[in-house]
Design a protein around this motif. Structure first.
Motif, short mmCIF file in Angstrom:
data_model
loop_
_atom_site.label_atom_id
_atom_site.label_comp_id
_atom_site.label_asym_id
_atom_site.label_seq_id
_atom_site.Cartn_x
_atom_site.Cartn_y
_atom_site.Cartn_z
N GLU A 11 0.81 -1.22 0.00
CA GLU A 11 0.00 0.00 0.00
C GLU A 11 0.85 1.28 0.00
O GLU A 11 0.30 2.38 -0.02
CB GLU A 11 -0.94 0.01 1.21
CG GLU A 11 -1.99 -1.07 1.18
CD GLU A 11 -2.85 -1.06 2.43
OE1 GLU A 11 -3.35 0.02 2.79
OE2 GLU A 11 -3.00 -2.13 3.04
N LEU A 12 2.16 1.14 0.02
CA LEU A 12 3.02 2.32 -0.07
C LEU A 12 2.81 2.99 -1.43
O LEU A 12 2.57 2.32 -2.43
CB LEU A 12 4.49 1.93 0.09
CG LEU A 12 4.94 1.55 1.50
CD1 LEU A 12 6.31 0.88 1.44
CD2 LEU A 12 4.97 2.77 2.40
N PRO A 13 2.91 4.32 -1.48
CA PRO A 13 2.76 5.02 -2.77
C PRO A 13 3.78 4.52 -3.79
O PRO A 13 4.90 4.11 -3.44
CB PRO A 13 3.02 6.48 -2.41
CG PRO A 13 2.64 6.59 -0.97
CD PRO A 13 3.06 5.27 -0.37
N GLY A 30 8.87 2.44 -6.01
CA GLY A 30 9.80 2.59 -7.12
C GLY A 30 11.19 2.97 -6.65
O GLY A 30 12.20 2.43 -7.12
N TYR A 31 11.26 3.90 -5.71
CA TYR A 31 12.54 4.31 -5.16
C TYR A 31 13.23 3.15 -4.45
O TYR A 31 14.41 2.89 -4.66
CB TYR A 31 12.38 5.49 -4.18
CG TYR A 31 13.66 5.74 -3.43
CD1 TYR A 31 14.72 6.37 -4.07
CD2 TYR A 31 13.84 5.28 -2.13
CE1 TYR A 31 15.92 6.56 -3.41
CE2 TYR A 31 15.03 5.47 -1.47
CZ TYR A 31 16.07 6.11 -2.11
OH TYR A 31 17.27 6.28 -1.46
N ALA A 62 16.52 5.82 -9.11
CA ALA A 62 16.36 6.27 -7.73
C ALA A 62 16.35 7.79 -7.66
O ALA A 62 15.49 8.39 -7.01
CB ALA A 62 17.48 5.71 -6.85
N LEU A 63 17.26 8.42 -8.35
CA LEU A 63 17.36 9.88 -8.34
C LEU A 63 16.12 10.54 -8.93
O LEU A 63 15.68 11.59 -8.47
CB LEU A 63 18.62 10.31 -9.09
CG LEU A 63 19.11 11.71 -8.81
CD1 LEU A 63 19.47 11.88 -7.35
CD2 LEU A 63 20.31 12.02 -9.68
N GLY A 95 3.68 15.91 -3.86
CA GLY A 95 3.06 15.40 -5.08
C GLY A 95 3.49 13.96 -5.30
O GLY A 95 3.40 13.13 -4.40
N ASP A 96 4.05 13.68 -6.48
CA ASP A 96 4.47 12.31 -6.80
C ASP A 96 5.98 12.12 -6.71
O ASP A 96 6.54 11.25 -7.36
CB ASP A 96 3.96 11.91 -8.19
CG ASP A 96 4.55 12.76 -9.30
OD1 ASP A 96 5.20 13.78 -8.99
OD2 ASP A 96 4.38 12.40 -10.48
#
Length: 115
Positions: free
Chosen positions: A9-11, A16-17, A29-30, A105-106
């Motif tokens: 459930e993590l964003p 992705g990171y 990652a960056l 935001g994202d």
């Protein structure tokens, strides 16, 4: 007060990171960070993408370790905690680290890594 959530459930930007960080994909990652993001690790602040890039490249090569995402917490819509269990050749050999994320935001605006 935070609530425990399923790690799935993590964003998306956080998962992705974490995947990019674990696979040592520096560019991916960056890309998850805002331009003026701040990372705090081992008591040191790394401000902006150039400093974060330097930190990521050093962190990826300093030690050999395995990491397992063992828990996640939602504080609110902008703040999440991912708990990782690490084992490796770093001092102490075993540690649970909390990755405290602040989102804008994202993207990730702040990351604090601490036991």
């Amino acid at each position: 007060m935070s609530e425990a959530i399923d790690t799935r459930e993590l964003p998306a930007v956080i998962t992705g990171y974490l995947t990019a960080h674990q696979t040592r994909d520096l560019n991916a990652a960056l890309a998850c960070y805002t331009e003026d993001a701040v990372v705090t690790d081992e008591g040191h602040n790394h401000r902006g993408k150039p400093e974060i890039r330097d930190w990521l490249s050093r962190a990826a090569s300093q030690y050999t370790y395995t990491t397992t995402l063992v828990a996640a917490h939602r504080v609110d819509d902008e703040h999440y905690v991912a708990v990782h269990h690490l084992e490796g050749d770093f001092p102490g050999g075993v540690v649970d680290l909390r990755f405290r994320f602040t989102l804008a935001g994202d993207r990730i605006a702040e990351l604090v890594i601490a036991p």
